[in-house]
Every structure is written in C-alpha cells, then in structure tokens.
Design a protein around this motif. Structure first.
Motif, mmCIF file in Angstrom:
data_model
loop_
_atom_site.group_PDB
_atom_site.id
_atom_site.type_symbol
_atom_site.label_atom_id
_atom_site.label_comp_id
_atom_site.label_asym_id
_atom_site.label_seq_id
_atom_site.Cartn_x
_atom_site.Cartn_y
_atom_site.Cartn_z
ATOM 1 N N GLN A 188 21.133 39.818 11.578
ATOM 2 C CA GLN A 188 21.318 38.704 12.498
ATOM 3 C C GLN A 188 22.624 37.955 12.236
ATOM 4 O O GLN A 188 23.075 37.193 13.101
ATOM 5 N N TRP A 189 23.228 38.191 11.075
ATOM 6 C CA TRP A 189 24.442 37.444 10.727
ATOM 7 C C TRP A 189 25.629 37.829 11.599
ATOM 8 O O TRP A 189 26.548 37.026 11.797
ATOM 9 N N TYR A 190 25.642 39.053 12.122
ATOM 10 C CA TYR A 190 26.729 39.425 13.030
ATOM 11 C C TYR A 190 26.689 38.550 14.274
ATOM 12 O O TYR A 190 27.727 38.050 14.740
ATOM 13 N N GLY A 191 25.491 38.368 14.824
ATOM 14 C CA GLY A 191 25.350 37.511 15.993
ATOM 15 C C GLY A 191 25.623 36.054 15.690
ATOM 16 O O GLY A 191 26.234 35.339 16.502
ATOM 17 N N ILE A 192 25.187 35.597 14.525
ATOM 18 C CA ILE A 192 25.433 34.201 14.143
ATOM 19 C C ILE A 192 26.936 33.927 14.051
ATOM 20 O O ILE A 192 27.436 32.904 14.520
ATOM 21 N N GLY A 193 27.669 34.861 13.445
ATOM 22 C CA GLY A 193 29.119 34.691 13.347
ATOM 23 C C GLY A 193 29.785 34.663 14.709
ATOM 24 O O GLY A 193 30.666 33.828 14.973
ATOM 25 N N ALA A 194 29.344 35.563 15.606
ATOM 26 C CA ALA A 194 29.939 35.619 16.940
ATOM 27 C C ALA A 194 29.627 34.362 17.744
ATOM 28 O O ALA A 194 30.507 33.813 18.429
ATOM 29 N N TYR A 195 28.402 33.885 17.666
ATOM 30 C CA TYR A 195 28.033 32.674 18.408
ATOM 31 C C TYR A 195 28.710 31.431 17.824
ATOM 32 O O TYR A 195 28.972 30.467 18.548
ATOM 33 N N THR A 196 28.979 31.446 16.531
ATOM 34 C CA THR A 196 29.722 30.338 15.925
ATOM 35 C C THR A 196 31.139 30.275 16.495
ATOM 36 O O THR A 196 31.662 29.187 16.801
ATOM 37 N N ILE A 197 31.774 31.430 16.646
ATOM 38 C CA ILE A 197 33.113 31.478 17.248
ATOM 39 C C ILE A 197 33.065 30.972 18.691
ATOM 40 O O ILE A 197 33.918 30.186 19.128
ATOM 41 N N ALA A 198 32.064 31.417 19.443
ATOM 42 C CA ALA A 198 31.950 31.000 20.843
ATOM 43 C C ALA A 198 31.725 29.496 20.962
ATOM 44 O O ALA A 198 32.298 28.838 21.841
ATOM 45 N N THR A 199 30.905 28.948 20.074
ATOM 46 C CA THR A 199 30.676 27.504 20.086
ATOM 47 C C THR A 199 31.956 26.749 19.741
ATOM 48 O O THR A 199 32.215 25.665 20.290
ATOM 49 N N SER A 200 32.753 27.316 18.860
ATOM 50 C CA SER A 200 34.040 26.690 18.522
ATOM 51 C C SER A 200 34.960 26.649 19.733
ATOM 52 O O SER A 200 35.690 25.674 19.937
ATOM 53 N N VAL A 201 34.937 27.708 20.544
ATOM 54 C CA VAL A 201 35.749 27.714 21.761
ATOM 55 C C VAL A 201 35.305 26.597 22.694
ATOM 56 O O VAL A 201 36.146 25.873 23.261
ATOM 57 N N ALA A 202 33.994 26.437 22.868
ATOM 58 C CA ALA A 202 33.487 25.358 23.726
ATOM 59 C C ALA A 202 33.926 23.993 23.214
ATOM 60 O O ALA A 202 34.330 23.117 24.001
ATOM 61 N N ALA A 203 33.854 23.808 21.901
ATOM 62 C CA ALA A 203 34.258 22.524 21.322
ATOM 63 C C ALA A 203 35.752 22.277 21.529
ATOM 64 O O ALA A 203 36.180 21.159 21.857
ATOM 65 N N LEU A 204 36.576 23.315 21.351
ATOM 66 C CA LEU A 204 38.019 23.161 21.533
ATOM 67 C C LEU A 204 38.374 22.818 22.980
ATOM 68 O O LEU A 204 39.314 22.066 23.230
ATOM 69 N N ARG A 205 37.641 23.352 23.930
ATOM 70 C CA ARG A 205 37.918 23.020 25.331
ATOM 71 C C ARG A 205 37.662 21.543 25.611
ATOM 72 O O ARG A 205 38.360 20.925 26.425
ATOM 73 N N MET A 206 36.679 20.965 24.926
ATOM 74 C CA MET A 206 36.420 19.537 25.087
ATOM 75 C C MET A 206 37.413 18.706 24.281
ATOM 76 O O MET A 206 37.868 17.657 24.742
ATOM 77 N N ILE A 207 37.759 19.155 23.086
ATOM 78 C CA ILE A 207 38.715 18.422 22.252
ATOM 79 C C ILE A 207 40.076 18.353 22.940
ATOM 80 O O ILE A 207 40.761 17.319 22.895
ATOM 81 N N ASN A 208 40.475 19.444 23.603
ATOM 82 C CA ASN A 208 41.761 19.465 24.298
ATOM 83 C C ASN A 208 41.677 18.852 25.689
ATOM 84 O O ASN A 208 42.647 18.951 26.467
ATOM 85 N N ASP A 209 40.554 18.235 26.017
ATOM 86 C CA ASP A 209 40.365 17.510 27.281
ATOM 87 C C ASP A 209 40.535 18.420 28.491
ATOM 88 O O ASP A 209 41.007 18.000 29.549
ATOM 89 N N LYS A 210 40.124 19.692 28.331
ATOM 90 C CA LYS A 210 40.210 20.638 29.435
ATOM 91 C C LYS A 210 38.900 20.732 30.220
ATOM 92 O O LYS A 210 38.909 21.164 31.375
ATOM 93 N N HIS A 211 37.780 20.352 29.570
ATOM 94 C CA HIS A 211 36.481 20.510 30.222
ATOM 95 C C HIS A 211 35.534 19.382 29.832
ATOM 96 O O HIS A 211 35.640 18.801 28.743
ATOM 97 N N TRP A 212 34.599 19.130 30.744
ATOM 98 C CA TRP A 212 33.500 18.215 30.458
ATOM 99 C C TRP A 212 32.416 18.946 29.681
ATOM 100 O O TRP A 212 32.401 20.177 29.596
ATOM 101 N N GLN A 213 31.483 18.156 29.157
ATOM 102 C CA GLN A 213 30.358 18.761 28.442
ATOM 103 C C GLN A 213 29.564 19.683 29.360
ATOM 104 O O GLN A 213 29.141 20.776 28.962
#
Length: 269
Positions: A188-213
């Motif tokens: 399951q750790w392969y999926g956990i690592g991949a989803y962690t990266i994807a969540t980081s992308v979502a957070a960066l889009r909000m941090i850079n003021d490109k997207h709403w929640q």
C-alpha cells in the motif's frame, strides 16, 4: 400353558400400545411441488443479483462522486469555505515557484516507471498499463476541460475563467490512482506515496493562488474517476502476459573517457 400364552399376548399388546404413539407423532412428508418443474429445465440456478452498493460501478464512482459533489456545492468564488481556506493559506504560506506545480503532476508516473524497472510485478503488463494510462488521460482531459468551460469560474488571482475544476490536481490524482491500482497487491505504500504527491500538487495550486479549495477537491474527484473508468472499461488484456520484465542495468565504458549505463531488455514469452 394357557397362562403363559396370555402373558405373551399381554406383553405384545403393551409393547404395541407403547410404540404406536411414537409412530403417530412422526409428521408425514409433504408432497413434492411439481408445478414449476419445467421453469428451469437445464437445472442451472439463476444468478443472484448483487446489491447495487457491491457492484463494480458503484465502487468506482462512489468516492469521486462525493468529491465532485462537494466541489460543485462549494464552488462559490470568493465566498464561504473558499474564502476561509484562501485566507488561511495566505496567512500560513507564501507563493512558491510554479515550476513545482507543473513538474509534480507527473511524479506519480515516474514512480510507476521506477518501481516497474526495479522488477516489482504490477497488476497489468507494460502494454496494457500504457493503454489504461492513455484511456484515463483522454477521459480526464475531456471531462475536466468541458466542465471548466461550462462552469466559467474565475480564478482567485483573476487570471482567467477556467478555475473549476483544477486540471493539475486532476492529472496528479489520475496518475496516483493508477500507481495505487497497479501495485496495491504488493504494498500500500506505493499508493500512499503517489497520493501524497498528488495532495501536494493540490496544496501548491492553492498556495500559488491559482485555485479555490472547491477546485482542487473536485479536481481530485475527476482524476480518480477517470482512472477508475479506464480500468472498468479495459478489456484488451491479451492474456495478461508479462512483457519486458527482465530489465537490467550495468555500468559501461564507451571509450574516449565516456562512461555511462548499459540497459538490457529481454521480453518473456
């Protein structure tokens, strides 16, 4: 002699009278119902219909539907939870380089390739995995950009009206879902690592003021849904034979001071 005969007869009648009630208490077997003997002449039992919540389609769309619905309900621009989330992010974080946003969306695919080259058996062979990726990408791009133009949501920074849903987040979660599905039987750790990266992308889009929640939540739903539909509709498995499992890398010297790595590949029959 007569008294002995009377004794035998008396004992016989007593024994018979004690056995008779026992037989009287045994219920008679009901007659067989022959009214439906021709309803199923082959004798094959009818398939039991599964409840809808146990079907593959329901499992494929349940979680993405919740994410997309939440994003659609809260997509109110600079109001409600969107405003609260934006205020919180701006107080806690500063904008970072957008190159991270554009690079991280493909990192789950890089993880997929690295794990495969390392020799870890995936759910599908190489060709079928690539076909699933291509199908998932087509579904994700078509659905995400269609909704973008229909929603006409303005970005937080006012750059354009293509805010809902987040395409970067959809891309990242599509790739993460494929990694999780291919290697979840191994770890399951392969999926956990991949989803962690994807969540980081979502957070960066909000941090850079490109997207709403609401944009990133719905984007995650579209990405996961695209991956699930790609697997659900995939049939061209060709026997699920392994292709290109034997991959090796060795140091190599090419002369004139040039060195590198030699990669060998041998397909299995």
């Amino acid at each position: 002699m007569r008294s002995r005969l009377l004794s035998y007869l008396t004992a016989f009648f007593l024994l018979a009278s004690s056995i008779a009630p026992a037989y009287a208490q045994v219920p008679m077997a009901p007659a067989a119902d022959t009214t439906k003997k021709y309803a199923n002449p082959s004798g094959i039992p009818a398939p039991v219909k599964k409840p809808i919540f146990k079907s593959k389609l329901f499992k494929a769309v349940a979680i993405p539907a919740v994410l997309i619905t939440y994003g659609a309900i809260t997509a109110q621009g600079d109001a409600g939870v969107n405003r609260d989330a934006r205020t919180f992010v701006q107080k806690q974080f500063r904008p970072v380089s957008t190159t991270f946003d554009n690079t991280f969306i493909f990192l789950p695919y890089l993880e997929l390739a690295a794990v495969a080259v390392a020799g870890v058996e995936s759910r599908n062979d190489r060709i079928n995995t690539l076909l699933i990726i291509a199908k998932g990408e087509a579904i994700m791009l078509a659905s995400t950009f269609a909704v973008k133009y229909l929603a006409n949501e303005t970005r937080p920074n006012g750059a354009d009206n293509l805010s809902f849903p987040s395409g970067h987040t959809s891309q990242a979660f599509l790739a993460a879902s494929i990694v999780h599905t291919e290697f979840r039987d191994k770890s399951q750790w392969y999926g956990i690592g991949a989803y962690t990266i994807a969540t980081s992308v979502a957070a960066l889009r909000m941090i850079n003021d490109k997207h709403w929640q609401s944009d990133v939540v719905a984007g995650a739903g579209f990405g996961i849904l695209s991956a699930h539909l790609a697997y659900l509709s995939h049939r061209n498995r060709w026997g699920r034979k392994s292709i290109g499992r034997d991959i090796g890398m060795t140091p190599a010297y090419f002369g004139n001071g040039a060195s590198g790595v030699s990669i060998s590949w041998r397909p299995k029959k």
